[in-house]
Design an enzyme around this catalytic site. Structure first.
Site, PDB file in Angstrom:
ATOM      1  CB  CYS A  31       0.886  -2.264   4.737  1.00  0.00           C
ATOM      2  SG  CYS A  31       0.828  -3.018   6.345  1.00  0.00           S
ATOM      3  N   GLY A  32       2.541  -0.188   6.072  1.00  0.00           N
ATOM      4  CA  GLY A  32       3.125   0.980   6.802  1.00  0.00           C
ATOM      5  C   GLY A  32       3.725  -0.168   8.173  1.00  0.00           C
ATOM      6  CB  THR A  33       2.638  -1.868  11.034  1.00  0.00           C
ATOM      7  OG1 THR A  33       1.287  -2.553  10.443  1.00  0.00           O
ATOM      8  CG2 THR A  33       2.006  -0.776  11.538  1.00  0.00           C
ATOM      9  N   GLY A  34       3.239  -3.613   8.182  1.00  0.00           N
ATOM     10  CA  GLY A  34       3.388  -5.104   7.880  1.00  0.00           C
ATOM     11  C   GLY A  34       2.304  -6.150   8.415  1.00  0.00           C
ATOM     12  CB  ILE A  35       0.338  -5.443  11.495  1.00  0.00           C
ATOM     13  CG1 ILE A  35       1.496  -5.606  12.174  1.00  0.00           C
ATOM     14  CG2 ILE A  35      -0.817  -6.369  12.154  1.00  0.00           C
ATOM     15  CD1 ILE A  35       1.298  -4.716  13.732  1.00  0.00           C
ATOM     16  CG  ASP A  84      -0.202   0.221   2.494  1.00  0.00           C
ATOM     17  OD1 ASP A  84       0.973   0.251   2.440  1.00  0.00           O
ATOM     18  OD2 ASP A  84      -1.080   0.268   3.339  1.00  0.00           O
ATOM     19  CG  HIS A 115       9.557 -27.957  11.091  1.00  0.00           C
ATOM     20  ND1 HIS A 115       9.110 -27.468  12.031  1.00  0.00           N
ATOM     21  CD2 HIS A 115      10.765 -28.196  10.869  1.00  0.00           C
ATOM     22  CE1 HIS A 115      10.391 -27.123  12.772  1.00  0.00           C
ATOM     23  NE2 HIS A 115      11.421 -27.372  12.160  1.00  0.00           N
ATOM     24  CG  HIS A 145      11.234 -24.045  12.026  1.00  0.00           C
ATOM     25  ND1 HIS A 145      11.181 -23.945  13.412  1.00  0.00           N
ATOM     26  CD2 HIS A 145      12.505 -24.214  11.568  1.00  0.00           C
ATOM     27  CE1 HIS A 145      12.445 -24.098  13.829  1.00  0.00           C
ATOM     28  NE2 HIS A 145      13.259 -24.308  12.774  1.00  0.00           N
TER      29      HIS A 145
HETATM   30  C1  RB5 Z   1      -2.059   2.734   6.478  1.00  0.00           C
HETATM   31  O1  RB5 Z   1      -2.034   3.899   7.017  1.00  0.00           O
HETATM   32  C2  RB5 Z   1      -1.733   1.643   7.565  1.00  0.00           C
HETATM   33  O2  RB5 Z   1      -2.860   1.633   8.328  1.00  0.00           O
HETATM   34  C3  RB5 Z   1      -1.266   0.554   6.728  1.00  0.00           C
HETATM   35  O3  RB5 Z   1      -0.217   0.708   6.004  1.00  0.00           O
HETATM   36  C4  RB5 Z   1      -0.821  -0.651   7.801  1.00  0.00           C
HETATM   37  O4  RB5 Z   1       0.162  -0.263   8.589  1.00  0.00           O
HETATM   38  C5  RB5 Z   1      -1.861  -1.502   8.445  1.00  0.00           C
HETATM   39  O5  RB5 Z   1      -1.706  -2.339   8.985  1.00  0.00           O
END
Ligand code: RB5
Length: 142
Positions: free
Chosen positions: A64-68, A7, A133, A97
């Site tokens: 993305c910003g955090t990858g989460i 993103d 695994h 693994h």
């Molecule tokens: C976008 O601002 C941000 O929420 C997205 O990149 C990401 O970090 C979500 O997990």
């Protein structure tokens, strides 16, 4: 073939990774996004995940910003095992693994130097093929 997706929060880091892949003659396909304009990460997670389960690409990298958020979204697709890694040890361990097929990272979390070492490790580490695994991965799939 490596599938890439991000993103806006991962766009700049994705460009650094593209440079690394091109310098090392590693084939990739970029599924977007294409600018810093705000977009919704599930769209790109789905495109990359589908490219892998359809057999068009072998592995994927999502940022993305955090990858989460983008890793949560990718893991909703059956057959996808996406790992969020911000260190080299985890990138190696998850290939050995978990036989993960997507690496997720946060463009606001890691710098390009570390990210490229993580990508290099993820791409070049083969699954261990260890029976225990394989058993655990099969349990996830079930
Ligand atoms: C976008 O601002 C941000 O929420 C997205 O990149 C990401 O970090 C979500 O997990």
């Amino acid at each position: 073939m490596i599938a890439l997706g991000s993103d806006h929060g991962g766009y700049e880091l994705k460009k650094e990774i593209i440079n690394y892949l091109e310098e090392n003659n590693i084939a990739y396909k970029d599924f977007g996004c294409d600018s810093m304009e705000s977009v919704d990460y599930p769209v790109y997670a789905r495109r990359v995940a589908n490219a892998i389960v359809d057999g068009e690409c072998d592995k994927g990298i999502l940022i993305c910003g955090t990858g989460i958020g983008i890793s949560i979204a990718a893991n909703k697709v059956k057959g996808i095992r996406a790992a969020l890694c911000h260190d080299v040890f985890s990138a190696e361990a998850t290939r050995l693994h978990n036989d993960t097929n997507i690496l997720a990272m946060g463009g606001r979390v890691v710098g390009p130097g570390l990210a490229i070492k993580i990508v290099d490790t993820f791409i070049n580490t083969e699954f261990s093929n260890d029976e225990r695994h394989i058993r655990r991965i099969n349990q996830i799939e079930e």
